[in-house]
Design a protein around this motif. Sequence first.
Motif, mmCIF file in Angstrom:
data_model
loop_
_atom_site.group_PDB
_atom_site.id
_atom_site.type_symbol
_atom_site.label_atom_id
_atom_site.label_comp_id
_atom_site.label_asym_id
_atom_site.label_seq_id
_atom_site.Cartn_x
_atom_site.Cartn_y
_atom_site.Cartn_z
ATOM 1 N N UNK A 181 -2.318 7.151 -13.725
ATOM 2 C CA UNK A 181 -2.074 5.717 -13.856
ATOM 3 C C UNK A 181 -2.548 4.929 -12.642
ATOM 4 N N UNK A 182 -3.035 5.607 -11.621
ATOM 5 C CA UNK A 182 -3.433 4.921 -10.391
ATOM 6 C C UNK A 182 -4.629 4.003 -10.614
ATOM 7 N N UNK B 73 2.600 5.941 -3.032
ATOM 8 C CA UNK B 73 3.697 6.744 -3.556
ATOM 9 C C UNK B 73 3.588 6.888 -5.080
ATOM 10 N N UNK B 74 3.307 5.782 -5.757
ATOM 11 C CA UNK B 74 3.169 5.835 -7.204
ATOM 12 C C UNK B 74 1.939 6.610 -7.640
ATOM 13 N N UNK B 75 0.846 6.472 -6.884
ATOM 14 C CA UNK B 75 -0.382 7.183 -7.243
ATOM 15 C C UNK B 75 -0.220 8.685 -7.055
ATOM 16 N N UNK B 76 0.560 9.102 -6.071
ATOM 17 C CA UNK B 76 0.774 10.532 -5.878
ATOM 18 C C UNK B 76 1.709 11.103 -6.943
ATOM 19 N N UNK B 77 2.598 10.279 -7.463
ATOM 20 C CA UNK B 77 3.504 10.757 -8.502
ATOM 21 C C UNK B 77 2.831 10.818 -9.865
ATOM 22 N N UNK C 116 0.814 -1.210 0.000
ATOM 23 C CA UNK C 116 0.000 0.000 0.000
ATOM 24 C C UNK C 116 0.851 1.265 0.000
ATOM 25 N N UNK C 117 1.988 1.230 0.667
ATOM 26 C CA UNK C 117 2.878 2.394 0.655
ATOM 27 C C UNK C 117 3.420 2.681 -0.726
ATOM 28 N N UNK C 118 3.838 1.635 -1.429
ATOM 29 C CA UNK C 118 4.353 1.833 -2.781
ATOM 30 C C UNK C 118 3.250 2.267 -3.753
ATOM 31 N N UNK C 119 2.049 1.724 -3.561
ATOM 32 C CA UNK C 119 0.938 2.156 -4.419
ATOM 33 C C UNK C 119 0.619 3.631 -4.187
ATOM 34 N N UNK D 143 -6.309 -2.787 -9.693
ATOM 35 C CA UNK D 143 -6.567 -4.230 -9.720
ATOM 36 C C UNK D 143 -5.379 -5.033 -9.225
ATOM 37 N N UNK D 144 -4.186 -4.608 -9.619
ATOM 38 C CA UNK D 144 -2.976 -5.282 -9.137
ATOM 39 C C UNK D 144 -2.787 -5.059 -7.641
ATOM 40 N N UNK D 145 -3.188 -3.898 -7.154
ATOM 41 C CA UNK D 145 -3.119 -3.622 -5.721
ATOM 42 C C UNK D 145 -4.004 -4.589 -4.945
ATOM 43 N N UNK D 146 -5.218 -4.786 -5.405
ATOM 44 C CA UNK D 146 -6.146 -5.684 -4.717
ATOM 45 C C UNK D 146 -5.658 -7.125 -4.799
#
Length: 75
Positions: free
Chosen positions: A42-43, A34-38, A29-32, A48-51
């Motif tokens: 693309x979030x 971080x990537x979603x804020x950048x 969740x931390x990496x998601x 789906x991959x997060x879930x």
Amino acid sequence: MEAEAAKFIGAGLACFGMAGAALGLGNIFGNFLSGALRNPSAADGQFGRLILGFAVTEALGIFSLLVALLLLFVV
């Protein structure tokens, strides 16, 4: 060492898998986040991959709990 004490030690060691699952969930969740804020556009595509990662990691934690309970109550 008595067999009962060995059972408790083994169950305690089996619970380390739950700690690993908790660390894995935090990492996922931390990496998601971080990537979603950048890259917010693309979030949605990665949700789906997060879930899926959450489900697999949580299943491993539940499996280690099952092993600990089996050691305590069945063996």
